[in-house]
Design an enzyme around this catalytic site. Sequence first.
Site, PDB file in Angstrom:
ATOM      1  N   LYS A 131      -5.540  -5.985 -66.282  1.00 22.12           N
ATOM      2  CA  LYS A 131      -4.450  -6.059 -65.310  1.00 22.12           C
ATOM      3  C   LYS A 131      -4.143  -7.515 -64.975  1.00 22.12           C
ATOM      4  CE  LYS A 131      -5.100  -1.557 -63.088  1.00 22.12           C
ATOM      5  NZ  LYS A 131      -5.355  -0.850 -61.804  1.00 22.12           N
TER       6      LYS A 131
ATOM      7  N   HIS B  78     -12.732  -5.618 -62.495  1.00 23.93           N
ATOM      8  CA  HIS B  78     -12.234  -5.487 -61.128  1.00 23.93           C
ATOM      9  C   HIS B  78     -12.134  -6.863 -60.476  1.00 23.93           C
ATOM     10  CE1 HIS B  78     -13.654  -1.033 -60.680  1.00 23.93           C
ATOM     11  NE2 HIS B  78     -12.466  -1.136 -61.234  1.00 23.93           N
TER      12      HIS B  78
ATOM     13  N   ARG C  46     -14.453   6.078 -68.249  1.00 29.26           N
ATOM     14  CA  ARG C  46     -14.650   4.773 -67.598  1.00 29.26           C
ATOM     15  C   ARG C  46     -15.548   4.943 -66.372  1.00 29.26           C
ATOM     16  NH1 ARG C  46     -12.331  -0.412 -66.647  1.00 29.26           N
ATOM     17  NH2 ARG C  46     -11.683  -0.811 -64.502  1.00 29.26           N
TER      18      ARG C  46
ATOM     19  N   HIS D   4     -10.109   8.045 -68.092  1.00 30.15           N
ATOM     20  CA  HIS D   4     -10.570   7.439 -66.841  1.00 30.15           C
ATOM     21  C   HIS D   4     -11.934   7.991 -66.422  1.00 30.15           C
ATOM     22  CE1 HIS D   4     -10.324   5.231 -63.111  1.00 30.15           C
ATOM     23  NE2 HIS D   4     -10.657   6.335 -62.465  1.00 30.15           N
TER      24      HIS D   4
ATOM     25  N   TYR E  26     -17.713   3.777 -57.479  1.00 26.08           N
ATOM     26  CA  TYR E  26     -18.594   4.371 -58.483  1.00 26.08           C
ATOM     27  C   TYR E  26     -20.015   4.551 -57.963  1.00 26.08           C
ATOM     28  CZ  TYR E  26     -14.715   3.176 -61.540  1.00 26.08           C
ATOM     29  OH  TYR E  26     -13.467   3.070 -62.105  1.00 26.08           O
TER      30      TYR E  26
ATOM     31  N   ARG F 106     -10.125   0.367 -69.956  1.00 28.53           N
ATOM     32  CA  ARG F 106      -9.056   1.265 -69.520  1.00 28.53           C
ATOM     33  C   ARG F 106      -8.297   1.784 -70.741  1.00 28.53           C
ATOM     34  NH1 ARG F 106      -8.769  -3.383 -66.162  1.00 28.53           N
ATOM     35  NH2 ARG F 106      -9.160  -2.954 -63.943  1.00 28.53           N
TER      36      ARG F 106
END
Length: 298
Positions: free
Chosen positions: A172, A268, A245, A242, A277, A148
């Site tokens: 994250k 994730h 990515r 993004h 995706y 990211r």
Amino acid sequence: MENSKTAFRDYLQLEKKYSPHTVNAYLNDLISFESYIKTEFGSDNLLNVNYSLIRSWIVTLVDAKISNTSVNRKISSLKSYYKFLLKTKQIAISPLLKHKSLKTPKTLQIPFSEKELDEVLNLITYPEGFEGVRDKLIIDLFYSTGIRRTELIHLKMLNIDLSNASLKVLGKRNKERILPLLPNIASQIKLYLTERACLERITDNDIFFLTLKGVKMNDSLVYRIINSYFSNVSEKVKKSPHILRHTFATHLLNNGADLNSVKELLGHSSLASTQIYTQSSLFELKKVYGNSHPRNKK
């Protein structure tokens, strides 16, 4: 009320581990709603709000031509706030308990093609010196690891392990993951480190990617780098970190990578996040299927 908002900010920062950008967005939405009910209804008591007030704000936002996506994001901020108030027993029931999000059009993000990536990485002439070496490494690192933008900006020198050809990323919720580095990336990192060491002044010594002035890069600069170089080879509307990515994930899936492996590389928490995706991958699969199946040639 200020105490409640301060506690909410601390909750987002310390417990939820949200980025400063996300925390500011949540608080700005909350302040915007507070300002609205004060102007329209003469009250700034967020603890004593019913859904009719929120519904009125939604109508006002829609009438002001704010997109449904943006309205949903603002209401999501309110939902988080009232969940926090419930958790801290400041309210007994959330005014958004039965709220349903506004409908939004499903848009398929279009990844860059392998040809476009090849042109950007192999055919474009980059400026000589520090910035050219840095910019190419940033593009290649996005494409080869799928990190990211925030993760790239906050990369530290100690996150780079050339001896093991790996990269430690803080994602994250402060979740760490180790990503492998391709041989050509490792070579580019060595070249970048040589250029970095020649900067006249370095303020943020622990940060890996720096500006020419020796300080940490910001979001807008990284976006401009990606947009600038890809504008030379692509006519796609969106040219952002993004999308790179997204391209990383799509190209892996198109070339046979399994979904769970892509999930781990992207950082994730669930497969549901990674499955978006597969839409682009499915599009490519349909083309191959249509061009290859004998029944389609009759």
